[in-house]
Design an enzyme around this catalytic site. Structure first.
Site, PDB file in Angstrom:
ATOM      1  N   ASP A  56     -68.796  70.317  75.441  1.00 51.64           N
ATOM      2  CA  ASP A  56     -69.289  71.688  75.317  1.00 51.64           C
ATOM      3  C   ASP A  56     -68.365  72.680  76.019  1.00 51.64           C
ATOM      4  OD1 ASP A  56     -69.859  70.847  77.893  1.00 51.64           O
ATOM      5  OD2 ASP A  56     -72.019  70.807  77.603  1.00 51.64           O
ATOM      6  N   ASN A 125     -83.266  69.743  83.220  1.00 49.45           N
ATOM      7  CA  ASN A 125     -84.268  69.874  82.153  1.00 49.45           C
ATOM      8  C   ASN A 125     -84.088  68.809  81.068  1.00 49.45           C
ATOM      9  OD1 ASN A 125     -81.961  70.708  80.894  1.00 49.45           O
ATOM     10  ND2 ASN A 125     -82.676  72.775  80.370  1.00 49.45           N
ATOM     11  N   HIS A 127     -81.214  68.133  79.459  1.00 49.39           N
ATOM     12  CA  HIS A 127     -80.200  68.403  78.424  1.00 49.39           C
ATOM     13  C   HIS A 127     -79.046  67.406  78.515  1.00 49.39           C
ATOM     14  CE1 HIS A 127     -77.768  71.601  80.960  1.00 49.39           C
ATOM     15  NE2 HIS A 127     -77.389  70.381  81.243  1.00 49.39           N
ATOM     16  N   GLU A 132     -80.225  71.939  74.801  1.00 50.35           N
ATOM     17  CA  GLU A 132     -81.336  72.297  75.671  1.00 50.35           C
ATOM     18  C   GLU A 132     -82.664  71.820  75.067  1.00 50.35           C
ATOM     19  OE1 GLU A 132     -80.468  73.158  78.448  1.00 50.35           O
ATOM     20  OE2 GLU A 132     -79.267  74.976  78.592  1.00 50.35           O
TER      21      GLU A 132
HETATM   22  P1  PGA Z   1     -74.192  68.349  86.885  1.00 54.17           P
HETATM   23  O1  PGA Z   1     -74.581  68.818  85.428  1.00 54.17           O
HETATM   24  O2  PGA Z   1     -73.371  67.128  86.726  1.00 54.17           O
HETATM   25  O3  PGA Z   1     -73.369  69.511  87.423  1.00 54.17           O
HETATM   26  O4  PGA Z   1     -75.438  68.118  87.634  1.00 54.17           O
HETATM   27  C1  PGA Z   1     -75.024  67.885  84.506  1.00 54.17           C
HETATM   28  C2  PGA Z   1     -75.479  68.610  83.273  1.00 54.17           C
HETATM   29  O5  PGA Z   1     -75.969  69.739  83.397  1.00 54.17           O
HETATM   30  O6  PGA Z   1     -75.352  68.048  82.180  1.00 54.17           O
END
Ligand code: PGA
Length: 227
Positions: A56, A125, A127, A132
């Protein structure tokens, strides 16, 4: 966690030197990239034939922007290993024609022969990539409005929450699920959502839950308790 994941990546590249690796950003895979850099410097892994495809990118950030995922990948991995820049692929967050950019990415992944091994983190959450929580799983690459929880979580990287982009481009769920192997990485602070994703219902409201349908899923987590 990072060492175990790095070992799987090394094994993948030994088996298939021209592997297509799907890569994730965020805090979770930083240790993995550090480990891969060390292993590459010590001659234990060769990226010269590897291609990478990132999950992404934020809309509106140029690859030179310090919080763009292009910058993250260059800084943490690409500039430090013997990968060919032309074999590293990211979405263009500045694309003026977003639909065309999403189609380009799906076509690119197809033309490369799909993803051999996809690294995933998980959001608070649930994702994966920037898919999302929603009423439905989205199949292909698309532009997504970031969830409030994501904007708040990611604001730690920006000077203020108002600077966090509101939209991003992300690989869709079908593309992720078509990867031949999935490695889902989760820090100890993701225990609750990881448990929900792995043992709760499979639902687009917890996008990572679909990973449990994958035939070759490896979950690597730091956990203080058994899950
Ligand atoms: P993080 O993010 O590794 O910074 O916790 C993971 C994500 O949001 O997919």
């Amino acid at each position: 966690m990072s060492c175990i994941a790095a070992d799987f990546i090394i094994e993948q590249i030994r088996e298939k030197p021209a592997s297509n690796l799907g890569l994730a950003t965020g805090s979770t895979p930083l240790g993995l990239y550090e480990r891969l850099v060390d292993l590459n410097r010590n001659g234990k892994v060769d990226f010269s034939k590897v291609s990478t495809i990132n999950l992404d990118e934020y809309c509106g950030l140029a690859p030179e922007h310090k919080q763009s995922y292009g910058y993250y990948m260059d800084t943490n991995l690409f500039s430090k290993v013997n990968i060919k820049k032309k074999n590293t692929h990211l979405l263009n967050g500045l694309a003026s024609d977003i639909d065309a950019e999403c189609k380009r990415y799906d076509h690119l992944i197809d033309s490369l022969g799909g993803i051999d091994l996809q690294i995933l983190g998980i959001g608070f959450n649930g994702h994966i990539g920037f898919n999302e929580p929603s009423d439905e799983f989205v199949r292909n690459t698309y532009c997504v409005k970031l969830a409030r929880k994501t904007i708040t979580a990611n604001s730690r990287f920006f000077n203020s929450v108002s600077q966090v982009p509101r939209f991003a481009l992300t690989m869709g769920i079908y593309t992720i699920m078509m990867s031949r192997k999935l490695i889902l990485l989760a820090d100890a602070n993701k225990q609750d959502i990881l448990t929900k994703a792995l043992y709760g219902s499979i639902t687009p409201k917890v996008p990572a839950s679909i990973c449990s349908l994958h035939q070759n899923l490896m979950v690597i987590c730091c956990s203080g308790k058994q899950i």
